[in-house]
Design a protein around this motif. Structure first.
Motif, mmCIF file in Angstrom:
data_model
loop_
_atom_site.group_PDB
_atom_site.id
_atom_site.type_symbol
_atom_site.label_atom_id
_atom_site.label_comp_id
_atom_site.label_asym_id
_atom_site.label_seq_id
_atom_site.Cartn_x
_atom_site.Cartn_y
_atom_site.Cartn_z
ATOM 1 N N GLY A 151 0.914 -1.137 0.028
ATOM 2 C CA GLY A 151 -0.062 0.078 -0.094
ATOM 3 C C GLY A 151 0.839 1.110 0.087
ATOM 4 O O GLY A 151 0.722 2.230 0.951
ATOM 5 N N ASP A 152 1.600 1.329 -1.158
ATOM 6 C CA ASP A 152 2.578 2.319 -1.175
ATOM 7 C C ASP A 152 3.016 2.529 -2.717
ATOM 8 O O ASP A 152 3.485 1.799 -3.064
ATOM 9 C CB ASP A 152 3.819 2.271 -0.079
ATOM 10 C CG ASP A 152 4.625 3.501 -0.050
ATOM 11 O OD1 ASP A 152 4.458 4.148 0.776
ATOM 12 O OD2 ASP A 152 5.595 3.802 -1.084
ATOM 13 N N SER A 153 2.855 3.766 -3.167
ATOM 14 C CA SER A 153 3.232 3.873 -4.628
ATOM 15 C C SER A 153 4.636 3.652 -4.822
ATOM 16 O O SER A 153 5.020 3.220 -6.036
ATOM 17 C CB SER A 153 2.760 5.231 -5.311
ATOM 18 O OG SER A 153 3.582 6.259 -4.383
ATOM 19 N N HIS A 154 5.599 3.558 -4.084
ATOM 20 C CA HIS A 154 7.097 3.636 -4.347
ATOM 21 C C HIS A 154 7.544 1.970 -4.536
ATOM 22 O O HIS A 154 8.563 1.687 -4.608
ATOM 23 C CB HIS A 154 7.743 4.322 -3.715
ATOM 24 C CG HIS A 154 7.787 5.783 -4.113
ATOM 25 N ND1 HIS A 154 7.011 6.720 -3.444
ATOM 26 C CD2 HIS A 154 8.023 6.488 -5.366
ATOM 27 C CE1 HIS A 154 6.870 7.902 -3.584
ATOM 28 N NE2 HIS A 154 7.534 7.816 -5.140
ATOM 29 N N THR A 155 6.569 1.119 -4.412
ATOM 30 C CA THR A 155 6.599 -0.466 -4.478
ATOM 31 C C THR A 155 7.260 -0.781 -5.790
ATOM 32 O O THR A 155 7.909 -1.730 -6.062
ATOM 33 C CB THR A 155 5.220 -1.085 -4.454
ATOM 34 O OG1 THR A 155 4.642 -0.620 -3.061
ATOM 35 C CG2 THR A 155 5.435 -2.668 -4.364
ATOM 36 N N SER B 279 15.198 8.567 2.255
ATOM 37 C CA SER B 279 14.064 8.296 1.487
ATOM 38 C C SER B 279 14.232 6.731 0.702
ATOM 39 O O SER B 279 15.465 6.424 0.605
ATOM 40 C CB SER B 279 13.542 9.110 0.603
ATOM 41 O OG SER B 279 14.013 9.041 -0.613
ATOM 42 N N CYS B 280 13.142 5.936 0.375
ATOM 43 C CA CYS B 280 13.425 4.942 -0.401
ATOM 44 C C CYS B 280 14.038 5.081 -1.672
ATOM 45 O O CYS B 280 14.509 4.217 -2.342
ATOM 46 C CB CYS B 280 12.163 4.100 -0.425
ATOM 47 S SG CYS B 280 10.688 5.234 -1.176
ATOM 48 N N THR B 281 14.449 6.315 -2.402
ATOM 49 C CA THR B 281 15.074 6.627 -3.391
ATOM 50 C C THR B 281 16.171 6.445 -3.218
ATOM 51 O O THR B 281 17.200 5.999 -4.128
ATOM 52 C CB THR B 281 14.665 7.852 -3.963
ATOM 53 O OG1 THR B 281 13.047 8.258 -3.988
ATOM 54 C CG2 THR B 281 15.194 8.084 -5.500
ATOM 55 N N GLY C 240 13.867 5.470 8.778
ATOM 56 C CA GLY C 240 12.481 5.809 8.684
ATOM 57 C C GLY C 240 12.313 6.684 7.434
ATOM 58 O O GLY C 240 13.319 6.919 6.785
ATOM 59 N N CYS C 241 10.979 6.824 7.162
ATOM 60 C CA CYS C 241 10.856 7.764 5.918
ATOM 61 C C CYS C 241 11.257 9.244 6.121
ATOM 62 O O CYS C 241 11.440 10.205 5.165
ATOM 63 C CB CYS C 241 9.397 7.816 5.556
ATOM 64 S SG CYS C 241 8.839 6.076 4.885
ATOM 65 N N SER C 242 10.812 9.694 7.260
ATOM 66 C CA SER C 242 11.561 11.043 7.761
ATOM 67 C C SER C 242 10.860 12.297 7.027
ATOM 68 O O SER C 242 9.640 11.988 6.564
ATOM 69 C CB SER C 242 12.795 11.003 7.839
ATOM 70 O OG SER C 242 13.546 12.167 8.207
ATOM 71 N N ALA C 243 11.581 13.058 6.478
ATOM 72 C CA ALA C 243 11.300 14.336 6.041
ATOM 73 C C ALA C 243 10.794 14.136 4.564
ATOM 74 O O ALA C 243 10.443 14.973 3.746
ATOM 75 C CB ALA C 243 12.611 15.426 5.937
ATOM 76 N N CYS C 244 10.997 12.781 4.016
ATOM 77 C CA CYS C 244 10.412 12.461 2.508
ATOM 78 C C CYS C 244 8.870 12.790 2.643
ATOM 79 O O CYS C 244 8.625 13.613 1.478
ATOM 80 C CB CYS C 244 10.606 10.953 2.177
ATOM 81 S SG CYS C 244 9.643 10.584 0.680
ATOM 82 N N LEU C 245 8.100 12.673 3.559
ATOM 83 C CA LEU C 245 6.818 13.004 3.596
ATOM 84 C C LEU C 245 6.435 13.730 4.845
ATOM 85 O O LEU C 245 5.161 14.218 5.049
ATOM 86 C CB LEU C 245 5.689 11.963 3.343
ATOM 87 C CG LEU C 245 5.449 10.995 4.566
ATOM 88 C CD1 LEU C 245 4.078 10.206 4.077
ATOM 89 C CD2 LEU C 245 6.459 10.262 5.038
ATOM 90 N N GLY C 246 7.263 14.015 5.892
ATOM 91 C CA GLY C 246 7.076 14.696 7.013
ATOM 92 C C GLY C 246 5.864 14.280 7.755
ATOM 93 O O GLY C 246 5.168 15.165 8.239
ATOM 94 N N SER D 105 14.719 12.651 -1.870
ATOM 95 C CA SER D 105 13.651 11.895 -2.030
ATOM 96 C C SER D 105 13.010 11.945 -3.519
ATOM 97 O O SER D 105 13.715 12.410 -4.311
ATOM 98 C CB SER D 105 12.756 12.306 -0.798
ATOM 99 O OG SER D 105 12.425 13.754 -1.084
ATOM 100 N N ASN D 106 11.681 11.663 -3.600
ATOM 101 C CA ASN D 106 11.261 11.615 -4.756
ATOM 102 C C ASN D 106 10.050 12.557 -5.179
ATOM 103 O O ASN D 106 9.404 12.473 -6.259
ATOM 104 C CB ASN D 106 10.522 10.033 -4.878
ATOM 105 C CG ASN D 106 9.969 9.753 -3.736
ATOM 106 O OD1 ASN D 106 9.066 10.327 -3.341
ATOM 107 N ND2 ASN D 106 10.281 8.531 -3.133
ATOM 108 N N ARG D 107 9.535 13.282 -4.108
ATOM 109 C CA ARG D 107 8.285 14.063 -4.563
ATOM 110 C C ARG D 107 8.656 15.634 -4.164
ATOM 111 O O ARG D 107 8.946 15.929 -2.835
ATOM 112 C CB ARG D 107 6.990 13.686 -3.712
ATOM 113 C CG ARG D 107 6.538 12.389 -4.585
ATOM 114 C CD ARG D 107 5.213 11.904 -4.016
ATOM 115 N NE ARG D 107 4.904 10.986 -4.977
ATOM 116 C CZ ARG D 107 4.306 9.747 -4.960
ATOM 117 N NH1 ARG D 107 4.069 9.565 -3.651
ATOM 118 N NH2 ARG D 107 4.097 8.994 -5.582
HETATM 119 S S1 SF4 Z 1 10.589 7.253 2.057
HETATM 120 FE FE1 SF4 Z 1 8.996 8.425 1.138
HETATM 121 S S2 SF4 Z 1 8.409 7.792 -0.721
HETATM 122 FE FE2 SF4 Z 1 9.618 6.042 0.400
HETATM 123 S S3 SF4 Z 1 8.200 4.699 1.301
HETATM 124 FE FE3 SF4 Z 1 8.651 6.477 2.698
HETATM 125 S S4 SF4 Z 1 7.321 8.129 2.331
HETATM 126 FE FE4 SF4 Z 1 7.025 6.917 0.808
#
Ligand code: SF4
Lengths: 200, 463
Positions: B127-131, B343-345, B403-409, B425-427
C-alpha cells in the motif's frame, strides 16, 4: 460500497493540472485508523491558511460553486497510493470526478469507493469548464447504465468508457473482494498447481 | 512469439480472466506498513475473514516513526497509536513484523531487497506507490490502495487490467558526477508526470545495465513519478550477486534452480512494446527540480523554463509562486536552508558512501541543516561499521535512525514553511516535506554538494 447509478448535479471547477494526492489530503492527516472524516481535510492547504482560516480564493470556499461533481485538470490524483484521497473526496460529498485523464492508482481507488472517475476529451473538459464559468449552477447528468454524460445547458450528450466489470460493481455497490472470494477454488487450484520457482 | 520480461512474469501469475478484460492476478509477496494497513485489518475483522497466507506478508513501521531516540516511546499520540495498531494487528493475524527496535526495521522498499524478500519473477504489492522500487530485480511490483491491501490479505489476489508496455532505453556512459537519480529525473522531465500513465515500463540499455542494484532501485522507484504503474529491469549477474546469501534468498540447490529460472526471464529479441523511448546517457547532466512536481526538472546549469513540452505556462507560474522562484532565471547558486539525504529513493549504503566521499574534509555550510536518514537499521549498522556516521557528524550532518522522515514529513522531521531543501527523496509536491516547504529534488551527490556550499551547486565542479 454505495451504489452509483444516475446523478444530476451542479459541479465544482478545479481547472488545475497534475493535482497530486498530497494536495488532496496532506500526509499529516493520514494518521487516522478508520476511513471516516477525511472530507474535513480535503485540499487542506489550498482551503485553509496557516491559522486554519478558509482561503477565500479557493473554490471550495466559494459559495457560488457546489455540487457532487468535481471537474479537474489533466492527470488528477497523481502521486501516492493513499486511498485516503478517495475517502476524502467521497466524504466531502463528491460522487464523480471529471478529468481528461486520471493517475492509475487514484482511478482504481475511486472506483473501489463508489466514486466515478469520468474521463472526457480535453475539448469536452474545456466546454464543461466554460459552461460552469458562465453559469455556476449549470447542471450535468451522468447516467452510468447508459454510459452518458449530459451537459444540461448545451444539451450535448457524450458517451464515456468504463469497463463492464467495474460498471456492474458500481451500479450494485459490489466490492472486488466479493468477486475474488467467489473465485477461491480457482485461486486454491492455482496455488497447488503452479511450479513456484520464484519462491523457493 | 518473443516475449517481454513483463509478459513472462505477469502471464505466469494470471489465475483467471473475467468478462470485461479484468484478470485475477496472484500476488507472491505483500509488504505492509502502519499508515495504509489499519483500515484493511478492520475490513477483515468486519467481514470475519482470515488472513489467507501468513507466509507471504511482511510488515514494518516506517512512515510515521521518529528518527531520534527510537528506543523511547513515540511522543506524538496519533503516530504512536498507528504504530501500536500495526503491532496489535500483526500479532492478532500472525504477520511477521519488523517494527521499531527490530534489527530488520526500515523503509519498506529498502528492507524488502536487503532481506532477499524481493526477487526476480515474482509479483509484489504494498500500500505504497513506491513499491515500483522492487522492479529493479525483475519483479512485477506496484503500489495499491487500502481496499486492495484488504483484497490481497483475504485472497492473495487482485483484479486488474493488464497495463500496456513501454520500454525506455538509456545507452552510453554517464559522465562523472551523474548518477541513476539524474537519469530518472531526466526521463521524467522529458515525458512529464503523466507520461507513463497506463504503462508498465522496462528500463534497458547499456547505461542501465551498468548500474548497481542500488542505482537500479533508484530508477524503478521513481517510475510512479511519471505515472507508470511500475518499472522493471531484467535480472542479470548484478542482480544475482546482490541477492546471494541474503536472509530470505534461496540457498544451495534451490539457489541454482532459482538462478536458472531467473536467467530465463529477460525480454527476448524482437519482443514488442506499445511504446519505446530512447535516450543517450551523454545528454544527461546533474539534475535539479525547480517546481512542484517531479517532472519539473532540468540540468543544474539550465535556466528555469517559462513553459515546456510537458508543462504549460500556468502550471509553471503556479509552481514559481509556491517556490518563490522566477521562470527564465537559473537555479544554480540559489541559497538553500536544508539538505535531506534519505527516503526509499536514495538512503542505501551506496548513497551514504557517495555523500561521504564527496564531502571529504569539507564542512556543512553555515546556516544549513543537513540530515542523513539511513533507509534501514541494516544500512545504519553498515554505515557505522564503515565509520561513515562519524565522518558525517564531523562534517556537520545529523545522522539519524531509519525511517521515511522528511520525505513526507509525517513525523517530526519537517522543513519549515518557505525554506529551501535539497532532497534526495522523490516528490517535490507542495507541502510534501511540511506545509510551505520548498523542495529541490536531486541526487545524493548534488545534495551533498549543496550541503557544503549552502547553494544549489553543480557537483561536477567539486569532483
Ligand atoms: S521514503 Fe518517502 S516515498 Fe519512500 S515509502 Fe517512505 S514516504 Fe513513501
Amino acid at each position: 460500497m454505495k451504489p452509483f447509478t444516475k446523478l444530476t448535479s451542479s459541479a465544482v471547477p478545479l481547472p488545475i493540472e497534475d493535482v497530486d494526492t498530497d494536495q488532496i489530503i496532506p500526509a499529516r492527516f493520514l494518521k487516522a485508523v478508520t476511513r471516516d472524516g477525511f472530507g474535513e481535510n480535503l485540499f487542506r492547504d489550498w482551503r485553509f491558511d496557516k491559522l486554519n482560516q478558509p482561503k477565500e480564493d479557493f473554490v471550495l470556499n466559494n459559495p457560488t460553486y457546489s455540487g457532487q461533481i468535481l471537474v479537474a485538470g489533466a492527470n488528477f490524483g497523481c502521486g501516492s497510493s493513499r486511498e485516503h484521497a478517495a475517502w476524502a473526496i467521497g466524504d466531502y460529498g463528491f460522487r464523480v470526478v471529471v478529468s481528461s485523464y486520471f493517475a492509475d492508482i487514484f482511478r482504481g481507488n475511486a472506483l473501489n469507493n463508489g466514486i466515478l472517475p469520468l474521463v472526457v476529451s480535453p475539448s469536452l473538459l474545456d466546454e464543461i469548464l466554460q459552461t460552469i464559468e458562465v453559469n455556476p449552477a449549470a447542471a450535468f447528468t451522468i447516467d452510468l447504465e447508459a454510459q452518458t454524460f449530459k451537459n444540461e445547458t448545451t444539451g450535448t450528450v457524450s458517451t464515456f468508457d468504463i469497463d463492464s466489470y467495474k460498471k456492474t460493481c458500481l451500479i450494485n455497490g459490489y466490492d472486488d473482494i466479493d468477486y475474488l472470494l467467489s473465485q477461491s477454488d480457482l485461486i486454491d487450484k492455482f496455488e497447488r498447481e503452479r511450479i513456484d520457482f520464484s519462491l523457493k | 512469439m518473443p516475449k517481454t520480461l513483463f509478459d513472462k512474469v505477469w502471464d505466469a501469475h494470471v489465475v483467471t480472466e473475467i468478462p470485461g478484460g479484468n484478470q485475477v492476478l496472484y500476488i507472491d509477496r505483500h509488504l505492509i506498513h502502519e499508515v495504509t494497513s489499519p483500515q484493511a485489518f478492520n475490513g477483515l475483522r468486519r467481514r470475519k475473514l482470515p488472513l489467507l497466507r501468513k507466509d507471504r506478508i511482511v510488515a514494518t513501521a516506517d512512515h510515521n516513526v521518529p528518527t531520534i531516540n527510537q528506543h523511547k516511546p513515540i511522543t506524538e499520540p496519533l503516530s504512536a497509536k498507528q504504530v501500536r495498531m500495526l503491532t496489535e494487528n500483526c500479532a492478532e493475524f500472525g504477520v511477521s513484523l519488523y517494527g521499531l527496535g527490530h534489527p530488520y526495521q526500515g523503509i519498506v522498499h529498502v528492507i524488502g531487497p536487503e532481506l532477499g524478500i524481493t526477487r526476480p519473477g515474482i509479483t509484489m504489492v504494498c500500500g505504497d506507490s513506491h513499491t515500483s522500487t522492487h522492479g529493479a530485480f525483475g519483479a512485477i511490483a506496484f503500489g495499491i490502495g487500502t481496499s486492495q491491501v484488504e483484497q490481497v490479505m483475504a485472497t492473495q489476489c487482485l483484479l486488474l487490467t493488464k497495463p500496456q508496455k513501454m520500454r525506455i532505453n538509456v545507452d552510453g556512459d554517464l559522465a562523472p558526477g551523474v548518477t541513476a537519480k539524474d537519469i530518472i529525473l531526466y526521463i521524467i522531465s522529458q515525458i512529464g508526470t503523466g507520461g507513463g500513465t497506463g504503462y508498465f515500463v522496462e528500463y534497458a540499455g547499456s547505461a542501465i545495465r551498468a548500474l548497481s542494484m542500488e542505482g537500479r532501485m533508484t530508477i524503478c522507484n521513481m517510475s510512479i513519478e511519471m505515472g507508470a504503474r511500475g518499472g522493471l529491469i531484467a535480472p542479470d549477474q548484478t542482480t544475482f550477486d546482490y541477492l546471494k546469501g541474503r536472509e530470505f534468498s534461496p540457498k544451495g540447490k534451490d539457489w541454482d534452480e532459482a538462478v536458472a529460472y531467473w536467467s530465463s526471464l529477460p525480454t527476448e529479441e524482437g519482443a514488442q512494446f506499445d511504446v519505446e523511448l530512447n535516450y543517450k546517457a551523454e545528454d544527461i547532466s546533474p539534475m535539479v527540480t525547480y517546481g512542484t512536481n517531479p517532472g519539473m526538472g532540468m540540468g543544474v546549469k539550465e535556466a528555469i523554463p517559462v513553459s515546456s513540452e510537458v508543462h504549460n505556462k500556468a502550471s509553471i507560474d503556479k509552481a514559481m509562486k509556491y517556490m518563490g522562484l522566477e521562470a527564465g532565471k537559473q537555479l544554480e547558486n540559489h541559497p538553500i536552508d536544508y539538505v535531506f539525504i534519505g527516503s526509499c529513493t536514495n538512503s542505501r549504503i551506496e548513497d551514504l558512501r557517495a555523500v561521504v566521499g564527496l564531502v571529504g574534509n569539507s564542512k556543512v555550510a553555515e546556516g544549513v541543516t543537513a540530515i542523513v536518514v539511513p533507509g534501514s537499521q541494516q544500512v545504519s549498522k553498515q554505515a557505522i561499521s564503515e565509520g561513515l556516521d562519524q565522518k558525517l557528524i564531523a562534517a556537520g550532518f545529523e545522522f539519524r535512525e531509519a525511517g521515511c522522515s522528511a520525505c513526507l514529513g509525517m513525523n517530526e522531521d519537517k522543513v519549515p514553511a518557505g525554506k529551501y531543501c535539497v532532497s534526495t527523496s522523490n516528490r517535490n509536491f507542495e507541502g510534501r516535506q511540511g506545509p510551505g516547504a520548498r523542495t529541490i529534488l536531486a541526487s545524493p551527490l548534488t545534495a551533498a554538494a549543496a550541503a557544503i556550499t549552502g547553494r544549489v551547486t553543480d557537483v561536477r565542479e567539486l569532483i
